[in-house]
Scaffold this motif. Structure first.
Motif, short mmCIF file in Angstrom:
data_model
loop_
_atom_site.label_atom_id
_atom_site.label_comp_id
_atom_site.label_asym_id
_atom_site.label_seq_id
_atom_site.Cartn_x
_atom_site.Cartn_y
_atom_site.Cartn_z
N LYS A 183 0.81 -1.21 0.00
CA LYS A 183 0.00 0.00 0.00
C LYS A 183 0.85 1.27 0.00
O LYS A 183 0.32 2.37 0.02
N SER A 184 2.18 1.10 -0.01
CA SER A 184 3.06 2.27 -0.03
C SER A 184 3.21 2.80 -1.44
O SER A 184 3.00 2.08 -2.40
N PRO A 185 3.58 4.07 -1.59
CA PRO A 185 3.84 4.61 -2.92
C PRO A 185 4.92 3.79 -3.61
O PRO A 185 5.91 3.40 -2.98
N PRO A 186 4.77 3.44 -4.88
CA PRO A 186 5.73 2.59 -5.57
C PRO A 186 7.10 3.21 -5.67
O PRO A 186 7.25 4.41 -5.80
N SER A 187 8.09 2.37 -5.61
CA SER A 187 9.49 2.69 -5.85
C SER A 187 10.02 3.80 -4.97
O SER A 187 10.84 4.61 -5.39
N GLN A 188 9.60 3.83 -3.70
CA GLN A 188 10.18 4.77 -2.76
C GLN A 188 11.40 4.10 -2.12
O GLN A 188 11.28 3.11 -1.43
N VAL A 189 12.58 4.68 -2.39
CA VAL A 189 13.83 4.12 -1.88
C VAL A 189 14.50 5.16 -1.00
O VAL A 189 14.53 6.34 -1.35
N PRO A 190 15.02 4.78 0.17
CA PRO A 190 15.69 5.74 1.04
C PRO A 190 16.82 6.47 0.31
O PRO A 190 17.51 5.89 -0.53
N LEU A 191 17.01 7.74 0.66
CA LEU A 191 18.06 8.55 0.04
C LEU A 191 19.39 8.14 0.65
O LEU A 191 19.76 8.58 1.73
N SER A 192 20.13 7.28 -0.04
CA SER A 192 21.40 6.79 0.47
C SER A 192 22.22 6.26 -0.69
O SER A 192 21.73 6.09 -1.81
N PHE A 291 26.20 11.67 3.91
CA PHE A 291 25.54 11.96 2.64
C PHE A 291 25.46 13.46 2.40
O PHE A 291 25.80 13.95 1.31
N PHE A 292 25.05 14.22 3.41
CA PHE A 292 24.94 15.67 3.25
C PHE A 292 26.31 16.33 3.14
O PHE A 292 26.45 17.36 2.47
N LEU A 293 27.31 15.75 3.77
CA LEU A 293 28.67 16.26 3.62
C LEU A 293 29.15 16.07 2.18
O LEU A 293 29.80 16.95 1.59
N PHE A 294 28.81 14.92 1.61
CA PHE A 294 29.15 14.65 0.21
C PHE A 294 28.43 15.63 -0.72
O PHE A 294 29.04 16.19 -1.64
N VAL A 295 27.15 15.86 -0.46
CA VAL A 295 26.38 16.81 -1.28
C VAL A 295 26.98 18.21 -1.18
O VAL A 295 27.08 18.93 -2.18
N THR A 296 27.39 18.59 0.03
CA THR A 296 28.00 19.91 0.21
C THR A 296 29.31 20.03 -0.57
O THR A 296 29.57 21.06 -1.22
N GLY A 297 30.11 18.97 -0.53
CA GLY A 297 31.36 18.99 -1.28
C GLY A 297 31.15 19.11 -2.78
O GLY A 297 31.83 19.89 -3.46
N VAL A 298 30.19 18.34 -3.29
CA VAL A 298 29.87 18.42 -4.73
C VAL A 298 29.36 19.81 -5.09
O VAL A 298 29.72 20.38 -6.12
N TYR A 343 21.04 26.57 -0.49
CA TYR A 343 20.74 25.80 -1.70
C TYR A 343 20.37 24.36 -1.33
O TYR A 343 19.42 23.79 -1.89
N ILE A 344 21.13 23.79 -0.40
CA ILE A 344 20.90 22.39 -0.01
C ILE A 344 19.53 22.24 0.66
O ILE A 344 18.78 21.30 0.36
N PHE A 345 19.19 23.18 1.53
CA PHE A 345 17.87 23.11 2.16
C PHE A 345 16.76 23.30 1.12
O PHE A 345 15.76 22.58 1.14
N ALA A 346 16.95 24.26 0.20
CA ALA A 346 15.94 24.50 -0.84
C ALA A 346 15.77 23.25 -1.72
O ALA A 346 14.65 22.89 -2.08
N GLY A 347 16.90 22.60 -2.05
CA GLY A 347 16.84 21.39 -2.85
C GLY A 347 16.17 20.25 -2.11
O GLY A 347 15.37 19.50 -2.68
#
Length: 439
Positions: A183-192, A291-298, A343-347
């Motif tokens: 009953k969950s939304p299809p193809s929801q995968v954790p952000l990792s 993960f967020f440290l990686f996003v910040t670096g990119v 930007y990261i929070f907005a994204g």
């Protein structure tokens, strides 16, 4: 303003001079063809003659018609996209459509002879037909949208992408969904990272499967035909731009995506941001710091190496982006880096708004968003109109109080920008023409 090019060109078409073209115009003649197609029958029926035929006022009236069409299409799209919402949502749907039809950047250009109103109309119509399964009609409307603005091919591709996403959702559900998650939304995968790896492997497997590809082509072939025709145009035209190409060169301006996220956060604050979402963001930071440290670096790398500034942005002081850049980004070289947390929070807020949508639909949208924003060297808020409307349409239907606040925000911005445009005129030293501030 672009009107000094669009209006004379439309008037040439009104007089049957279809072989004359202003080389400063970079878009295809969809706006002029539609204008002539609407005006000529009106002129004949009303027996009009003289200067009123294809006058500036009459040409501008075409965009007001498109605005009415956009209001109706927005309402139909909201009804179609939110069929499963709770009952008694008619007033919310109506107010949501009305609010979006007054979206400030689009609303402002409804009163001028620009391509934005018609371009938006045909993209919305194209997508509506896709949702109703009328793919041949959708493809034809997609061609009309491309005649208004060549980059609309991206949103035609998005329509096709939604069909691919639906097939991928179905395949994913069969392969991965467990009974307790049915009953969950299809193809929801954790952000990792592990989740990303799983998605990539599945996507490769899907796209290399002959049966899956055949199933997609059976429904998406009209869009493929449009895509092939567009590629043929690009080859014959030696590029996507017609007319003046020197000012419209593509580049990898990745910070455009960050500007769009910030733009989206500002205009969607009444309907997208709340205390609980902000709290979830803080919790996500705590749970996934790497993960967020990686996003910040990119993000730091992209801002450092891929920030491009168009000469128009620095020189044309009629447009609001000029002042955003001057007052904010040019204050100090470090400002563009200090804005990265915002930007990261907005994204994150942008992506979190899509949690009710399937993962593969979200990936299709993000791919088209990248294609629509990143290659643009010029920071131009008009380029954000269609992706913003798509984002806003697919959010869960907001509550009535939030919609009222959104409508009031848009109304205030519209009133301010129109007041500034009308009353705050100025002159350039090398020109006698009156200049006005605008989006």
């Amino acid at each position: 303003m672009d009107e000094i090019f669009h209006i004379p060109q439309a008037q040439k078409y009104c007089h049957g001079k279809f072989n004359e073209w202003d080389p400063m115009i970079t878009t295809l003649p969809g706006l002029y063809l539609i204008s002539v197609g609407v005006i000529k029958p009106v002129v004949w029926l009303a027996d009009l003659t003289g200067e009123v035929v294809c006058s500036t006022a009459m040409l501008r009236f075409i965009n007001l018609l498109f605005n009415c069409g956009n209001l109706y299409l927005l309402y139909l799209l909201i009804c179609k996209l939110h069929l499963r919402e709770k009952t008694r949502t008619t007033s919310r749907r109506v107010l949501s459509a009305l609010s979006l039809s007054t979206f400030p950047v689009l609303y402002f250009f409804n009163f001028l002879y620009y391509t934005d109103a018609g371009s938006t109309f045909f993209i919305l119509f194209t997508y509506l037909m896709t949702l109703y399964g009328c793919h041949k009609a959708s493809a034809l409307l997609g061609i009309c949208s491309v005649l208004f603005r060549q980059t609309n091919i991206i949103w035609v591709a998005f329509c096709a992408g939604t069909l691919v996403a639906a097939k991928m959702d179905e395949a994913w559900r069969v392969e991965h969904t467990k009974k307790r998650d049915e009953k969950s939304p299809p193809s929801q995968v954790p952000l990792s990272f592990s989740g990303a790896k799983k998605i990539i492997l599945f996507t490769v497997e899907f796209l290399t499967s002959p049966s899956h590809v055949k199933a997609v082509l059976l429904v998406a072939w009209p869009y493929a035909v449009v895509g092939i025709c567009f590629l043929l145009f690009v080859v014959l035209n030696d590029g996507i731009v017609v007319g003046d190409r020197t000012s419209h060169e593509a580049c990898l301006n990745f910070p455009q995506l960050f500007y769009f996220f910030s733009f989206t956060l500002f205009f969607s604050v009444p309907v997208s941001l709340c205390y609980h979402r902000a709290l979830r963001f803080l919790q996500a930071l705590k749970k996934q710091p790497l993960f967020f440290l990686f996003v910040t670096g990119v993000s730091l790398l992209l801002v450092w190496k891929f920030t491009f500034v168009h000469r128009y942005l620095l020189a044309d002081n009629r447009h609001f982006p000029f002042y955003v850049w001057k007052k904010l980004f040019q204050r100090h070289e470090l400002v563009r880096f200090l804005l990265i947390p915002a930007y990261i929070f907005a994204g994150w807020n942008f992506l979190d708004s899509f949690k009710s949508r399937s993962l593969f639909w979200s990936l299709a949208f993000l791919a088209c968003l990248l294609a629509a924003t990143v290659p643009q060297k010029l920071l131009e808020f008009r380029y954000f109109i269609v992706p913003y409307l798509m984002y806003r349409l697919h959010m869960p239907l907001p509550s009535l109080p939030r919609l009222v606040v959104e409508f009031l925000l848009y109304t205030a911005v519209n009133a301010a920008t129109i007041y500034i445009f009308i009353t705050k005129t100025f002159h350039w030293p090398d020109s006698t023409a009156t200049q006005r501030f605008m989006w």
